[in-house]
Design an enzyme around this catalytic site. Structure first.
Site, mmCIF file in Angstrom:
data_model
loop_
_atom_site.group_PDB
_atom_site.id
_atom_site.type_symbol
_atom_site.label_atom_id
_atom_site.label_comp_id
_atom_site.label_asym_id
_atom_site.label_seq_id
_atom_site.Cartn_x
_atom_site.Cartn_y
_atom_site.Cartn_z
ATOM 1 N N CYS A 29 0.839 -1.204 0.000
ATOM 2 C CA CYS A 29 0.000 0.000 0.000
ATOM 3 C C CYS A 29 0.868 1.247 0.000
ATOM 4 O O CYS A 29 0.619 2.200 -0.750
ATOM 5 C CB CYS A 29 -0.928 -0.006 1.202
ATOM 6 S SG CYS A 29 -1.885 1.516 1.403
ATOM 7 N N CYS A 82 -5.022 -3.642 6.835
ATOM 8 C CA CYS A 82 -4.861 -2.187 6.669
ATOM 9 C C CYS A 82 -6.049 -1.519 6.007
ATOM 10 O O CYS A 82 -6.425 -0.412 6.364
ATOM 11 C CB CYS A 82 -3.597 -1.895 5.877
ATOM 12 S SG CYS A 82 -3.577 -2.551 4.192
#
Length: 350
Positions: free
Chosen positions: A99, A197
């Site tokens: 990410c 996440c």
């Protein structure tokens, strides 16, 4: 003329205080919420709407513009699909690292610059040392060793670092909450997010079950070759795992290997099993932020987030450890440090 900074506001205290500090430092600040994932899963509601609302409230408090960047399609292809394919291959990926590489310091940075920003900022616990135009910038550990997030940032490029601010990297978490409360920020006492996440509190098993068809298979004692139990999908089991094996009686078993083609999980009760301990770690997909690590020099490696640093040397794509260490799962990352400086690292393949 003021520099324009687009700060990623997630609806948490860290990014909220980051935005406030940038305003106080005299930057022209724009708050940006990255809409990466909005899908609810059975028994787990994605918190994106609440986080978006909190992020917007903070920008109203600070009197700064607010934008939403919708990255859902790219996030699915670059982070989620990557994670799923890695698990299908029998590895254990780290989606937070991907990410940061692809979204926050890739897509977000590019989109911000396209929309008029000079810099971006995030609420990560890390620090940037800007050297000069020729030598660029280096990534340094945060002041708060317990919250340091450089393990997740090692794949960020030097170019991205020269255009990035980490406003809270010099503060501890208690200081961040205290400073946020002093400014009356509505997120000052908001709990930190947990779990995957981009999803929230849902577990990885529940998440993967929505996208991958699994089948039961055998749990096999690596030392004897005997079938000692059944599992509900080899994809759910990670190297070194102890809990969740449902193998009763006697000493605890640990996962020491998998055969994805045969859907088999191999276990052992022997903590000294040769699969566990290694003096060398093989890496793939190496990434160095500045220059590559030098041969015949002692560095430190972190094999897990918050794990102790271990002395090592680097030879090509091999980490030579000062002493045998319990290995981490293939697909995870080993991050190399030179004191306070993050050099880079790679993906564990053995």
């Amino acid at each position: 003329m003021k520099e324009i900074v687009f700060v990623g506001v997630s609806g948490g205290v860290d990014s909220s205080l980051s935005a406030a500090l940038l305003v106080e430092a005299g930057y022209d600040v724009v708050g940006v919420y990255m809409k990466n994932w909005t899908t609810d899963l059975p028994g787990a509601k994605c918190p994106w709407a609440e986080d978006l609302a909190d992020a917007k409230r903070v920008t109203v408090q600070l009197g700064i513009p607010f934008k939403v960047f919708d990255f859902q399609k790219k996030y699915r292809s670059l982070v989620v699909d990557y994670m799923i394919s890695e698990y299908q291959a029998g590895r254990t990926p780290n989606p937070d690292i991907m990410c940061n590489q692809e979204i926050k310091f890739g897509l977000f940075l590019q989109t911000a610059l396209t929309n008029g920003a000079n810099l971006i900022a995030t609420g990560h616990y890390a620090q940037v040392e800007t050297r000069n135009k020729r030598r660029g910038a280096r990534l340094l550990k945060a002041k708060d060793a317990n919250k340091d997030q450089t393990y997740f940032l090692y794949r960020v490029t030097e170019k991205a670092l020269t255009q990035t601010l980490f406003p809270i990297g010099h503060l501890t978490k208690p200081q961040v909450r205290a400073e946020a409360a002093k400014r009356g920020l509505i997120t000052a006492h908001k709990k930190d997010s947990q779990g995957i996440c981009f999803v929230g509190s849902v577990g990885i098993r529940d998440f993967l079950s929505q996208f991958i068809k699994t089948a039961p298979g055998n749990i096999i004692d690596k030392d004897t070759g005997k079938i000692i139990g059944r599992h509900d999908g080899a994809i759910f089991y990670t190297f070194g795992q102890r809990h969740g094996l449902s193998v009763g009686g006697g000493l605890p078993y640990y996962v020491v290997g998998k055969n994805m083609a045969n859907n088999e999980v191999y276990v052992s009760t022997n903590l000294n099993h040769k699969s566990f301990w290694h003096n060398e770690i093989q890496l793939t997909d190496l990434h160095w932020i500045n220059e590559p690590a030098a041969a015949n020099k002692t560095y430190q490696v972190r094999l897990r987030h918050r794990a102790s640093l271990i002395d090592c040397q680097i030879e090509s794509n091999t980490i030579k450890l000062a002493s045998a260490e319990r290995i981490i799962a293939p697909g995870q990352s080993a991050v190399i440090y030179d004191g306070e400086v993050v050099l880079g690292g790679g993906i564990v393949c053995t």
